[in-house]
Motif scaffolding. Structure first.
Motif, PDB file in Angstrom:
ATOM      1  N   LYS A  22       8.569  -3.898   1.596  1.00 36.25           N
ATOM      2  CA  LYS A  22       7.054  -3.444   2.137  1.00 36.25           C
ATOM      3  C   LYS A  22       7.088  -3.967   3.818  1.00 36.25           C
ATOM      4  N   GLN A  23       8.001  -4.749   4.144  1.00 34.50           N
ATOM      5  CA  GLN A  23       7.845  -5.258   5.547  1.00 34.50           C
ATOM      6  C   GLN A  23       8.595  -4.477   6.414  1.00 34.50           C
ATOM      7  N   THR A  24       9.605  -3.860   5.672  1.00 33.12           N
ATOM      8  CA  THR A  24      10.618  -2.752   6.429  1.00 33.12           C
ATOM      9  C   THR A  24       9.529  -1.438   6.507  1.00 33.12           C
ATOM     10  N   GLU A  25       9.130  -0.939   5.566  1.00 34.44           N
ATOM     11  CA  GLU A  25       8.046   0.202   5.496  1.00 34.44           C
ATOM     12  C   GLU A  25       7.130   0.139   6.793  1.00 34.44           C
ATOM     13  N   ALA A  26       6.394  -1.206   6.609  1.00 30.77           N
ATOM     14  CA  ALA A  26       5.329  -1.382   7.511  1.00 30.77           C
ATOM     15  C   ALA A  26       6.113  -1.427   9.057  1.00 30.77           C
ATOM     16  N   SER A  27       7.121  -1.980   9.400  1.00 30.33           N
ATOM     17  CA  SER A  27       7.961  -2.106  10.470  1.00 30.33           C
ATOM     18  C   SER A  27       8.230  -0.549  11.030  1.00 30.33           C
TER      19      SER A  27
ATOM     20  N   LEU B  76       7.028   2.140  10.039  1.00 28.84           N
ATOM     21  CA  LEU B  76       5.629   3.073  10.386  1.00 28.84           C
ATOM     22  C   LEU B  76       5.243   2.534  11.951  1.00 28.84           C
ATOM     23  N   HIS B  77       5.080   1.418  12.312  1.00 28.97           N
ATOM     24  CA  HIS B  77       4.859   0.859  13.377  1.00 28.97           C
ATOM     25  C   HIS B  77       5.640   1.680  14.458  1.00 28.97           C
ATOM     26  N   LEU B  78       6.792   1.445  14.346  1.00 29.51           N
ATOM     27  CA  LEU B  78       7.798   2.028  15.360  1.00 29.51           C
ATOM     28  C   LEU B  78       7.456   3.599  15.580  1.00 29.51           C
ATOM     29  N   LEU B  79       7.153   4.205  14.442  1.00 29.70           N
ATOM     30  CA  LEU B  79       6.964   5.632  14.623  1.00 29.70           C
ATOM     31  C   LEU B  79       5.848   5.988  15.495  1.00 29.70           C
TER      32      LEU B  79
END
Length: 331
Positions: free
Chosen positions: A280-285, A287-290
């Motif tokens: 979950k945190q990888t997905e959020a990270s 998305l933030h980077l994108l």
């Protein structure tokens, strides 16, 4: 505030159970300031060998079920047994400041005054499910500070039950009877996740209603698949106001922990929770980077405007975004 120069001393004080250091560490973990990310990661890495020993409880329930009153009575019982208790109370965020409304802490009057307890109201910050994105890490801090039982109390609406059930050892659903809808809490998803169902407010004229509701919950559990082979979910009743039935609840939770520990299931559950947290945190990270990429952010807002103007359907807008991503980053 904890900084690079004071990190080692802060970790030492945290391990000694210093409450002010624990509060500062939680503030650091919750901080969204880019300069705090590396420091909070270093802090978490340092405390990991001292985590994993506490019992992790999740408490949720329908609004008005008396979660805070129950936790006040339950927490004081645990303290009477010589245990230290930490409560992470996930509050709805203030619409003005985005901060915690702090309602739960003010209702846990006895627990809040005890030196053996620590209560941290945490704003949900609009996060899906009502649980703080950092709740898992806050639990680790409490464990490193020597707390024996760490409780996550959620706002008790919608997806929050799913969120909390995936980060704790034992998931408790607090319900009430006689509130006008006897079937309110009997929802398949919640029933399948609950390890223990507690019907509160078993006092006064409400006791016959509680008896009926308890029978209904027990009947419903018989037709549902068990969450764990080792544990048949239990239905108990209590009066948090009169502090009756609380000892039986604690004993049942202890039995649950013993059963899952003996089979090795508890260790498996915690491993899976850590993996899910990382995903979950990888997905959020990512998305933030994108969204930090100017070209994508610009194109995304173009699609938003087109959808607002009815020039594109949302599905067509999504297709264009996918094509942009494929062409821009994955070819």
């Amino acid at each position: 505030m904890i900084n690079d120069a004071t990190l080692a001393e802060s970790i030492r004080r945290l391990r000694l159970g210093d409450r002010s250091t624990l509060a500062q560490a939680m503030t650091l973990i919750e901080s969204r300031h880019p300069g705090h990310q590396a420091l909070s990661t270093t802090l978490l890495d340092a405390i990991m060998p001292f985590t994993g020993h506490a019992l992790r409880l999740g408490i949720t329930g329908t609004p008005g079920a008396g979660k805070s009153t129950f936790l006040d009575a339950f927490g004081m019982l645990l303290i009477s047994h010589g245990l230290r208790v930490a409560v992470i109370a996930v509050d709805p965020s203030s619409p003005v400041s985005s901060g915690s409304i702090l309602g739960d802490k003010t209702r846990m009057t006895e627990l809040a005054r005890s030196d053996a307890a620590f209560i941290r109201p945490v704003p949900s910050s609009g996060h899906l499910g009502g649980t703080s994105q950092r709740a898992h890490e806050l639990m680790l801090l409490c464990e490193a500070a020597g707390f024996d039982v760490v409780i996550v109390e959620t706002v008790g609406v919608g997806q929050s039950e799913v969120e909390v059930a995936r980060m704790v050892d034992c998931f408790v659903s607090l319900q009430i009877a006689g509130g006008g809808d006897a079937l309110q809490g009997i929802k398949k998803g919640i029933m399948e996740m609950a390890d223990l169902i507690i019907i509160n407010k078993d006092d006064g004229d409400n006791r016959p209603n509680v008896a009926i509701a308890r029978h209904m919950y027990e009947s419903a559990l018989h037709i549902l698949r068990r969450k764990y082979e080792e544990w048949p979910p239990q239905v108990l009743a209590c009066s948090a106001l009169e502090k009756r039935g609380i000892e039986e609840i604690w004993q049942t939770i202890a039995d649950f922990r013993a059963a899952l520990t003996a089979s090795g299931r508890l260790a498996q559950v915690r491993q899976q929770q850590s993996v899910e947290w990382l995903q979950k945190q990888t997905e959020a990270s990512v998305l933030h980077l994108l969204f930090t990429r100017t070209e994508f952010n610009h194109y995304f807002h173009q699609m938003l405007q087109a959808v607002k103007n009815n020039d594109l359907s949302p599905r067509a807008g999504l297709r264009h975004i996918n094509e942009f991503l494929q062409h821009q980053y994955f070819e």
